[in-house]
Design a protein around this motif. Structure first.
Motif, PDB file in Angstrom:
ATOM      1  N   LEU A 263      37.396  40.361  46.114  1.00 15.92           N
ATOM      2  CA  LEU A 263      38.020  39.260  46.822  1.00 15.92           C
ATOM      3  C   LEU A 263      38.949  38.763  45.799  1.00 15.92           C
ATOM      4  O   LEU A 263      40.557  38.662  46.019  1.00 15.92           O
ATOM      5  CB  LEU A 263      37.460  38.002  47.473  1.00 15.92           C
ATOM      6  N   VAL A 264      38.701  38.783  44.800  1.00 15.51           N
ATOM      7  CA  VAL A 264      39.577  37.981  43.934  1.00 15.51           C
ATOM      8  C   VAL A 264      40.699  39.686  42.963  1.00 15.51           C
ATOM      9  O   VAL A 264      41.292  39.202  43.099  1.00 15.51           O
ATOM     10  CB  VAL A 264      38.919  37.219  42.904  1.00 15.51           C
ATOM     11  N   ILE A 265      40.065  40.473  42.898  1.00 11.56           N
ATOM     12  CA  ILE A 265      40.252  41.468  42.182  1.00 11.56           C
ATOM     13  C   ILE A 265      41.880  42.078  43.124  1.00 11.56           C
ATOM     14  O   ILE A 265      42.858  42.441  43.182  1.00 11.56           O
ATOM     15  CB  ILE A 265      40.161  43.077  41.888  1.00 11.56           C
ATOM     16  N   TRP A 266      41.736  42.129  45.053  1.00 13.03           N
ATOM     17  CA  TRP A 266      42.318  41.796  45.585  1.00 13.03           C
ATOM     18  C   TRP A 266      43.642  40.884  45.185  1.00 13.03           C
ATOM     19  O   TRP A 266      44.978  41.217  45.915  1.00 13.03           O
ATOM     20  CB  TRP A 266      41.710  41.998  47.053  1.00 13.03           C
ATOM     21  N   MET A 267      43.183  40.063  45.385  1.00 16.25           N
ATOM     22  CA  MET A 267      44.763  38.366  45.102  1.00 16.25           C
ATOM     23  C   MET A 267      44.965  38.933  44.086  1.00 16.25           C
ATOM     24  O   MET A 267      46.406  38.417  44.412  1.00 16.25           O
ATOM     25  CB  MET A 267      43.560  37.103  45.269  1.00 16.25           C
ATOM     26  N   PHE A 268      44.141  38.922  43.281  1.00 15.52           N
ATOM     27  CA  PHE A 268      45.408  39.762  41.790  1.00 15.52           C
ATOM     28  C   PHE A 268      46.048  40.486  42.048  1.00 15.52           C
ATOM     29  O   PHE A 268      47.653  40.765  42.029  1.00 15.52           O
ATOM     30  CB  PHE A 268      44.813  39.296  40.423  1.00 15.52           C
ATOM     31  N   TYR A 269      46.183  42.006  42.498  1.00 15.46           N
ATOM     32  CA  TYR A 269      46.135  43.244  42.756  1.00 15.46           C
ATOM     33  C   TYR A 269      47.930  43.127  43.850  1.00 15.46           C
ATOM     34  O   TYR A 269      49.114  43.147  43.320  1.00 15.46           O
ATOM     35  CB  TYR A 269      45.673  44.160  43.586  1.00 15.46           C
ATOM     36  N   ILE A 270      47.529  41.502  44.730  1.00 18.05           N
ATOM     37  CA  ILE A 270      48.588  41.468  45.461  1.00 18.05           C
ATOM     38  C   ILE A 270      49.896  40.698  44.511  1.00 18.05           C
ATOM     39  O   ILE A 270      51.123  40.413  45.496  1.00 18.05           O
ATOM     40  CB  ILE A 270      48.292  40.617  47.092  1.00 18.05           C
TER      41      ILE A 270
ATOM     42  N   PRO B  69      39.945  34.432  35.300  1.00 13.37           N
ATOM     43  CA  PRO B  69      41.881  34.186  34.642  1.00 13.37           C
ATOM     44  C   PRO B  69      42.208  34.864  35.771  1.00 13.37           C
ATOM     45  O   PRO B  69      43.446  34.696  35.992  1.00 13.37           O
ATOM     46  CB  PRO B  69      41.230  35.539  33.600  1.00 13.37           C
ATOM     47  N   LEU B  70      41.659  36.243  36.769  1.00 15.96           N
ATOM     48  CA  LEU B  70      42.747  36.546  37.753  1.00 15.96           C
ATOM     49  C   LEU B  70      42.968  36.361  39.003  1.00 15.96           C
ATOM     50  O   LEU B  70      43.927  35.954  39.123  1.00 15.96           O
ATOM     51  CB  LEU B  70      41.589  38.308  37.948  1.00 15.96           C
TER      52      LEU B  70
ATOM     53  N   ALA C 200      50.210  40.753  41.422  1.00 14.48           N
ATOM     54  CA  ALA C 200      50.762  40.985  40.912  1.00 14.48           C
ATOM     55  C   ALA C 200      51.442  42.885  40.548  1.00 14.48           C
ATOM     56  O   ALA C 200      51.883  42.795  39.661  1.00 14.48           O
ATOM     57  CB  ALA C 200      49.499  41.650  39.483  1.00 14.48           C
ATOM     58  N   TYR C 201      51.166  43.047  41.427  1.00 16.47           N
ATOM     59  CA  TYR C 201      51.588  44.940  42.256  1.00 16.47           C
ATOM     60  C   TYR C 201      52.436  45.302  43.345  1.00 16.47           C
ATOM     61  O   TYR C 201      52.990  45.858  43.179  1.00 16.47           O
ATOM     62  CB  TYR C 201      50.542  45.515  42.093  1.00 16.47           C
ATOM     63  N   LYS C 202      52.519  43.756  43.749  1.00 15.18           N
ATOM     64  CA  LYS C 202      53.314  44.234  45.473  1.00 15.18           C
ATOM     65  C   LYS C 202      54.788  42.671  45.428  1.00 15.18           C
ATOM     66  O   LYS C 202      54.745  41.692  44.972  1.00 15.18           O
ATOM     67  CB  LYS C 202      52.545  43.179  46.024  1.00 15.18           C
TER      68      LYS C 202
END
Length: 391
Positions: free
Chosen positions: A346-353, A285-286, A355-357
């Motif tokens: 990698l997946v969490i970094w992509m989702f952070y970009i 999902p992320l 969702a939160y940037k």
């Protein structure tokens, strides 16, 4: 959200399963025809291969279902409205994770318990086809030998071999005698003995010859039962001849109790491979959100393509790591879980970009480059060049 995810998820799952089944079906038909087995065996073999295809198709269907749902919300600006009223991506992922948890449980049951047993039954069917244990395979117009003493020939076969006509049978007895039978019709019947079948003949003639007979004896009959001994074949091995046939609890136990270090490494590698493949679904999902929300005014489907490529590539890396772990050069725990942690990071970094940037796009540069390349190729197509010249 439930509806948007359901349609592409189940459509992808069905299409992927059908494509894989059609590819294998042609090879199975060829194999069964070569071995002389009944066509019905093909459907039984495909049914035993279906859990393996579902184990591969469920993660891809889940990824595409969530990705296309968010892509549609972004394309119709509904995602902007939802974000504007205060809904975060974490809140929007609640429904996708309901799907994910349910499918994780289904996939765990498939790869952990159903698939190993189905794989064993598939191999058993292949064995029975090769050894002829599925029954006598009679080819029309050819002499078929049962052991060293019996020969059978038929002229016509109807209803998948249940009705035979134009029958000739020759049998050599142990004492030096023999008999030959011709009959108008016949059919095979089962008996309580799995190694013997009855060939019931109708309207025929039996000619028996023996050293003590001065002339052969001739018998005309309206019905006669002829016992046919099937060739003895070795029994199929017990389940567990390969790691693919062990369930997850069995793999966990053998990873500790196997007699040799090579067997322990092999079973532990297979165990961690299956667990990692299931655990990866929790990251999908992320990844789907990171790839499914395109930059503004972007019409390319790069995210869909990139998502499938990333998932398939990671699956191949896991297969290579499992093979490497089986050799004992690297501990299977490290060989399979280190790539998982890197993929998760990698997946969490992509989702952070995303969702939160503010304005963040993890594949924004790739989208722009892909769009420019596609426009350049389109402008150079023959039809486009003529239109530009006329303008």
């Amino acid at each position: 959200m439930v509806r948007l995810i359901a349609l592409p998820l189940f459509s992808t799952l069905i299409i992927a399963a059908m494509l894989l089944i059609l590819d294998r079906m042609l090879r199975l038909f060829d194999f069964v025809a070569t071995q002389g087995g009944p066509v019905s065996v093909v459907w039984r073999m495909l049914a035993n291969l279906l859990p393996e295809y579902l184990g591969l198709g469920i993660p891809i269907g889940l990824l595409l279902g969530i990705l296309l749902a968010f892509r549609r919300l972004a394309g119709t600006s509904e995602l902007d409205v939802l974000r504007g009223v205060g809904m975060s991506y974490a809140r929007l992922l609640r429904v996708p994770y309901y799907y994910t948890i349910a499918l994780v449980a289904v996939n765990l049951a498939i790869v952990g318990f159903v698939q190993p047993k189905a794989r064993y039954y598939y191999e058993q069917l292949r064995f029975e086809l090769r050894t002829g244990a599925l029954g006598a395979s009679i080819k029309v117009g050819e002499f078929t030998h049962f052991g060293d003493r019996m020969t059978l020939r038929i002229e016509q076969s109807r209803r998948s071999g249940r009705e035979l006509s134009g029958i000739f049978v020759h049998f050599d007895q142990e004492g030096g005698g023999s008999y030959s039978v011709t009959a108008r019709e016949g059919q095979f019947l089962r008996t309580d003995d799995p190694n013997t079948i009855i060939f019931r003949l109708t309207d025929g003639t039996l000619v028996q010859d023996a050293p003590e007979f001065r002339v052969p004896r001739v018998l005309t009959f309206s019905a006669h039962d002829l016992p046919i001994p099937l060739p003895q074949s070795e029994r199929f091995r017990q389940r567990g001849g390969r790691n693919l046939e062990f369930t997850l609890p069995e793999l966990a136990r053998l990873g500790q109790t196997a007699p040799t270090e090579e067997q322990r490494d092999s079973t532990r590698s297979e165990f961690h491979f299956r667990v990692v493949e299931v655990a990866t679904m929790l990251l999908l999902p992320l990844l789907a959100v990171a790839l499914g929300v395109p930059p503004k005014r972007s019409t390319t489907a790069l995210g869909v393509f990139l998502g499938v490529v990333m998932l398939v590539t990671y699956h191949k890396i896991n297969e290579y790591a499992a093979s490497f772990g089986e050799l004992g050069r690297v501990d299977p725990l490290l060989a399979l879980w280190i790539p998982f942690l890197l993929f998760a990071a990698l997946v969490i970094w992509m989702f952070y970009i995303i969702a939160y940037k503010p304005g963040g796009q993890p594949i924004g540069a790739l989208e722009r480059g892909f769009g420019k390349a596609l426009s350049a190729i389109t402008r150079r197509m023959p039809g486009r060049r003529r239109k530009a010249a006329l303008a």
